[in-house]
Design a protein around this motif. Structure first.
Motif, PDB file in Angstrom:
ATOM      1  N   GLU A  10       0.833  -1.212   0.000  1.00 22.09           N
ATOM      2  CA  GLU A  10       0.000   0.000   0.000  1.00 22.09           C
ATOM      3  C   GLU A  10       0.866   1.260   0.000  1.00 22.09           C
ATOM      4  O   GLU A  10       0.572   2.238  -0.700  1.00 22.09           O
ATOM      5  CB  GLU A  10      -0.919  -0.013   1.224  1.00 22.09           C
ATOM      6  N   LEU A  11       1.940   1.235   0.760  1.00 22.47           N
ATOM      7  CA  LEU A  11       2.848   2.381   0.787  1.00 22.47           C
ATOM      8  C   LEU A  11       3.563   2.546  -0.556  1.00 22.47           C
ATOM      9  O   LEU A  11       3.757   3.669  -1.027  1.00 22.47           O
ATOM     10  CB  LEU A  11       3.846   2.238   1.933  1.00 22.47           C
ATOM     11  N   LEU A  12       3.935   1.445  -1.172  1.00 22.36           N
ATOM     12  CA  LEU A  12       4.523   1.523  -2.512  1.00 22.36           C
ATOM     13  C   LEU A  12       3.516   2.116  -3.500  1.00 22.36           C
ATOM     14  O   LEU A  12       3.867   2.965  -4.321  1.00 22.36           O
ATOM     15  CB  LEU A  12       4.972   0.141  -2.997  1.00 22.36           C
ATOM     16  N   ASP A  13       2.280   1.679  -3.408  1.00 17.85           N
ATOM     17  CA  ASP A  13       1.244   2.196  -4.312  1.00 17.85           C
ATOM     18  C   ASP A  13       1.029   3.696  -4.138  1.00 17.85           C
ATOM     19  O   ASP A  13       0.618   4.374  -5.079  1.00 17.85           O
ATOM     20  CB  ASP A  13      -0.081   1.453  -4.106  1.00 17.85           C
ATOM     21  N   GLY A  14       1.314   4.217  -2.957  1.00 16.87           N
ATOM     22  CA  GLY A  14       1.139   5.642  -2.698  1.00 16.87           C
ATOM     23  C   GLY A  14       2.367   6.486  -2.998  1.00 16.87           C
ATOM     24  O   GLY A  14       2.289   7.718  -3.023  1.00 16.87           O
ATOM     25  N   ALA A  15       3.499   5.848  -3.241  1.00 16.25           N
ATOM     26  CA  ALA A  15       4.731   6.596  -3.499  1.00 16.25           C
ATOM     27  C   ALA A  15       4.624   7.354  -4.823  1.00 16.25           C
ATOM     28  O   ALA A  15       4.075   6.844  -5.795  1.00 16.25           O
ATOM     29  CB  ALA A  15       5.930   5.650  -3.523  1.00 16.25           C
ATOM     30  N   GLN A  16       5.172   8.561  -4.833  1.00 12.07           N
ATOM     31  CA  GLN A  16       5.111   9.404  -6.030  1.00 12.07           C
ATOM     32  C   GLN A  16       6.453   9.555  -6.733  1.00 12.07           C
ATOM     33  O   GLN A  16       6.492   9.736  -7.945  1.00 12.07           O
ATOM     34  CB  GLN A  16       4.584  10.794  -5.652  1.00 12.07           C
ATOM     35  N   GLN A  17       7.557   9.516  -5.975  1.00  7.06           N
ATOM     36  CA  GLN A  17       8.875   9.757  -6.568  1.00  7.06           C
ATOM     37  C   GLN A  17       9.890   8.672  -6.244  1.00  7.06           C
ATOM     38  O   GLN A  17      10.646   8.259  -7.113  1.00  7.06           O
ATOM     39  CB  GLN A  17       9.430  11.106  -6.098  1.00  7.06           C
ATOM     40  N   SER A  18       9.930   8.263  -4.980  1.00  7.34           N
ATOM     41  CA  SER A  18      10.972   7.315  -4.588  1.00  7.34           C
ATOM     42  C   SER A  18      10.526   6.439  -3.423  1.00  7.34           C
ATOM     43  O   SER A  18       9.711   6.846  -2.593  1.00  7.34           O
ATOM     44  CB  SER A  18      12.246   8.066  -4.185  1.00  7.34           C
ATOM     45  N   ALA A  19      11.094   5.242  -3.409  1.00  9.91           N
ATOM     46  CA  ALA A  19      10.929   4.321  -2.285  1.00  9.91           C
ATOM     47  C   ALA A  19      12.281   3.644  -2.115  1.00  9.91           C
ATOM     48  O   ALA A  19      12.765   2.979  -3.038  1.00  9.91           O
ATOM     49  CB  ALA A  19       9.840   3.289  -2.578  1.00  9.91           C
ATOM     50  N   VAL A  20      12.912   3.860  -0.971  1.00  7.53           N
ATOM     51  CA  VAL A  20      14.225   3.272  -0.723  1.00  7.53           C
ATOM     52  C   VAL A  20      14.158   2.407   0.525  1.00  7.53           C
ATOM     53  O   VAL A  20      13.453   2.716   1.481  1.00  7.53           O
ATOM     54  CB  VAL A  20      15.344   4.341  -0.612  1.00  7.53           C
ATOM     55  N   HIS A  21      14.903   1.312   0.475  1.00  4.64           N
ATOM     56  CA  HIS A  21      14.871   0.337   1.565  1.00  4.64           C
ATOM     57  C   HIS A  21      16.292   0.025   1.995  1.00  4.64           C
ATOM     58  O   HIS A  21      17.133  -0.314   1.156  1.00  4.64           O
ATOM     59  CB  HIS A  21      14.182  -0.934   1.064  1.00  4.64           C
ATOM     60  N   LEU A  22      16.569   0.150   3.294  1.00  8.04           N
ATOM     61  CA  LEU A  22      17.877  -0.202   3.830  1.00  8.04           C
ATOM     62  C   LEU A  22      17.720  -1.403   4.743  1.00  8.04           C
ATOM     63  O   LEU A  22      16.956  -1.355   5.721  1.00  8.04           O
ATOM     64  CB  LEU A  22      18.501   0.967   4.597  1.00  8.04           C
ATOM     65  N   SER A  60       4.451  -7.614  -8.502  1.00  8.22           N
ATOM     66  CA  SER A  60       3.349  -6.800  -9.036  1.00  8.22           C
ATOM     67  C   SER A  60       3.356  -5.411  -8.406  1.00  8.22           C
ATOM     68  O   SER A  60       3.163  -4.405  -9.102  1.00  8.22           O
ATOM     69  CB  SER A  60       2.000  -7.479  -8.778  1.00  8.22           C
ATOM     70  N   ALA A  61       3.563  -5.361  -7.099  1.00  8.28           N
ATOM     71  CA  ALA A  61       3.596  -4.057  -6.409  1.00  8.28           C
ATOM     72  C   ALA A  61       4.760  -3.208  -6.912  1.00  8.28           C
ATOM     73  O   ALA A  61       4.599  -2.010  -7.180  1.00  8.28           O
ATOM     74  CB  ALA A  61       3.708  -4.264  -4.901  1.00  8.28           C
ATOM     75  N   VAL A  62       5.935  -3.802  -7.053  1.00  7.69           N
ATOM     76  CA  VAL A  62       7.095  -3.043  -7.531  1.00  7.69           C
ATOM     77  C   VAL A  62       6.880  -2.598  -8.973  1.00  7.69           C
ATOM     78  O   VAL A  62       7.140  -1.439  -9.321  1.00  7.69           O
ATOM     79  CB  VAL A  62       8.403  -3.858  -7.388  1.00  7.69           C
ATOM     80  N   ARG A  63       6.372  -3.477  -9.807  1.00  7.97           N
ATOM     81  CA  ARG A  63       6.125  -3.108 -11.207  1.00  7.97           C
ATOM     82  C   ARG A  63       5.124  -1.958 -11.315  1.00  7.97           C
ATOM     83  O   ARG A  63       5.325  -1.038 -12.121  1.00  7.97           O
ATOM     84  CB  ARG A  63       5.633  -4.320 -11.995  1.00  7.97           C
ATOM     85  N   ARG A  64       4.042  -2.019 -10.540  1.00  6.25           N
ATOM     86  CA  ARG A  64       3.067  -0.903 -10.544  1.00  6.25           C
ATOM     87  C   ARG A  64       3.750   0.399 -10.163  1.00  6.25           C
ATOM     88  O   ARG A  64       3.493   1.452 -10.734  1.00  6.25           O
ATOM     89  CB  ARG A  64       1.932  -1.171  -9.550  1.00  6.25           C
ATOM     90  N   THR A  65       4.631   0.313  -9.190  1.00  2.00           N
ATOM     91  CA  THR A  65       5.310   1.493  -8.667  1.00  2.00           C
ATOM     92  C   THR A  65       6.275   2.079  -9.690  1.00  2.00           C
ATOM     93  O   THR A  65       6.227   3.276  -9.974  1.00  2.00           O
ATOM     94  CB  THR A  65       6.038   1.132  -7.349  1.00  2.00           C
ATOM     95  N   VAL A  66       7.135   1.248 -10.252  1.00  2.00           N
ATOM     96  CA  VAL A  66       8.121   1.776 -11.200  1.00  2.00           C
ATOM     97  C   VAL A  66       7.463   2.207 -12.515  1.00  2.00           C
ATOM     98  O   VAL A  66       7.952   3.121 -13.179  1.00  2.00           O
ATOM     99  CB  VAL A  66       9.295   0.798 -11.444  1.00  2.00           C
ATOM    100  N   THR A  67       6.346   1.586 -12.863  1.00  2.00           N
ATOM    101  CA  THR A  67       5.623   1.986 -14.081  1.00  2.00           C
ATOM    102  C   THR A  67       5.138   3.427 -13.969  1.00  2.00           C
ATOM    103  O   THR A  67       5.055   4.138 -14.974  1.00  2.00           O
ATOM    104  CB  THR A  67       4.446   1.020 -14.342  1.00  2.00           C
ATOM    105  N   ARG A  68       4.858   3.864 -12.749  1.00  2.00           N
ATOM    106  CA  ARG A  68       4.429   5.257 -12.525  1.00  2.00           C
ATOM    107  C   ARG A  68       5.617   6.214 -12.491  1.00  2.00           C
ATOM    108  O   ARG A  68       5.455   7.405 -12.269  1.00  2.00           O
ATOM    109  CB  ARG A  68       3.671   5.374 -11.199  1.00  2.00           C
ATOM    110  N   ILE A  71      11.176   5.617  -8.456  1.00  2.00           N
ATOM    111  CA  ILE A  71      12.440   4.879  -8.381  1.00  2.00           C
ATOM    112  C   ILE A  71      12.445   4.060  -7.091  1.00  2.00           C
ATOM    113  O   ILE A  71      12.228   4.603  -6.003  1.00  2.00           O
ATOM    114  CB  ILE A  71      13.637   5.846  -8.420  1.00  2.00           C
ATOM    115  N   VAL A  72      12.670   2.764  -7.231  1.00  3.50           N
ATOM    116  CA  VAL A  72      12.703   1.857  -6.083  1.00  3.50           C
ATOM    117  C   VAL A  72      14.124   1.314  -5.954  1.00  3.50           C
ATOM    118  O   VAL A  72      14.633   0.658  -6.861  1.00  3.50           O
ATOM    119  CB  VAL A  72      11.694   0.702  -6.239  1.00  3.50           C
ATOM    120  N   ARG A  73      14.761   1.634  -4.814  1.00  7.68           N
ATOM    121  CA  ARG A  73      16.132   1.182  -4.566  1.00  7.68           C
ATOM    122  C   ARG A  73      16.201   0.444  -3.232  1.00  7.68           C
ATOM    123  O   ARG A  73      15.541   0.830  -2.284  1.00  7.68           O
ATOM    124  CB  ARG A  73      17.097   2.371  -4.528  1.00  7.68           C
ATOM    125  N   ARG A  74      17.053  -0.580  -3.209  1.00 10.86           N
ATOM    126  CA  ARG A  74      17.264  -1.385  -2.003  1.00 10.86           C
ATOM    127  C   ARG A  74      18.761  -1.507  -1.794  1.00 10.86           C
ATOM    128  O   ARG A  74      19.502  -1.857  -2.710  1.00 10.86           O
ATOM    129  CB  ARG A  74      16.644  -2.774  -2.203  1.00 10.86           C
TER     130      ARG A  74
END
Length: 175
Positions: A10-22, A60-68, A71-74
């Motif tokens: 849900e948080l990924l679906d709401g992200a607009q610019q970036s999601a980073v995970h450490l 699926s969640a990551v693909r939806r996010t990056v399609t928008r 940027i998703v980084r880990r």
């Protein structure tokens, strides 16, 4: 502690610019992974089909996010020599990459001078931190959200410092 924290998807679906995970632990005791981890220990085989039942919810969640355009980084800080669990994670990382994540690895000895928060986290759009709390043996015990500017600044700074030094997945070897 976790009852009011939305699921990561849900948080990924709401992200607009970036999601980073450490990630900073050398072992995670994830119930969903236990049988796959045991199988990998015995056979060296890991399910790596991004569209399999095992991976589909995540990819699926990551693909939806990056399609928008998000940027998703880990980044993963790991002790060396790495644990069996880290080798298992490394073996599954091609799925993260196939879904659209960027992944890097940083040997812990190269992180000594980086100010790090005490727990793993996700940072969304540089504004919202979702901390994950784990027991000593790696079991997830809860999550919290934090929007305090000082906490956000620490997490953003820590992630960027780790990312800058870390080795891209394709170049990192676990043995």
């Amino acid at each position: 502690m976790s009852s009011t924290v939305p699921p990561i998807t849900e948080l990924l679906d709401g992200a607009q610019q970036s999601a980073v995970h450490l990630e900073m632990r050398d072992v995670y005791a994830v119930p969903k992974e236990s049988s796959q981890f045991q199988r990998w220990l015995e056979t060296g085989e890991r399910p790596n089909d991004p569209d399999s039942d095992y991976w589909r919810e995540w990819t699926s969640a990551v693909r939806r996010t990056v399609t928008r355009g998000v940027i998703v980084r880990r980044a993963r800080i790991v002790s060396e020599p790495v644990t069996d669990y880290i080798r298992y994670e490394h073996a599954g990382t091609p799925v993260n990459l196939a879904a659209g994540e960027q992944v890097r690895w940083l040997p812990r000895r190269r992180a000594s001078d980086i100010a790090l928060p005490g727990n793993d986290f996700w940072l969304f759009d540089g504004q919202l931190v979702r901390f994950g709390f784990f027991s000593g043996d790696g079991a997830l015990v809860g999550h919290t959200l934090d929007e305090d500017p000082a906490t956000v600044k620490l997490c953003a700074s820590a992630f960027e410092a780790v990312w800058e030094r870390a080795v891209p997945h394709e170049q990192y070897e676990t043995h």
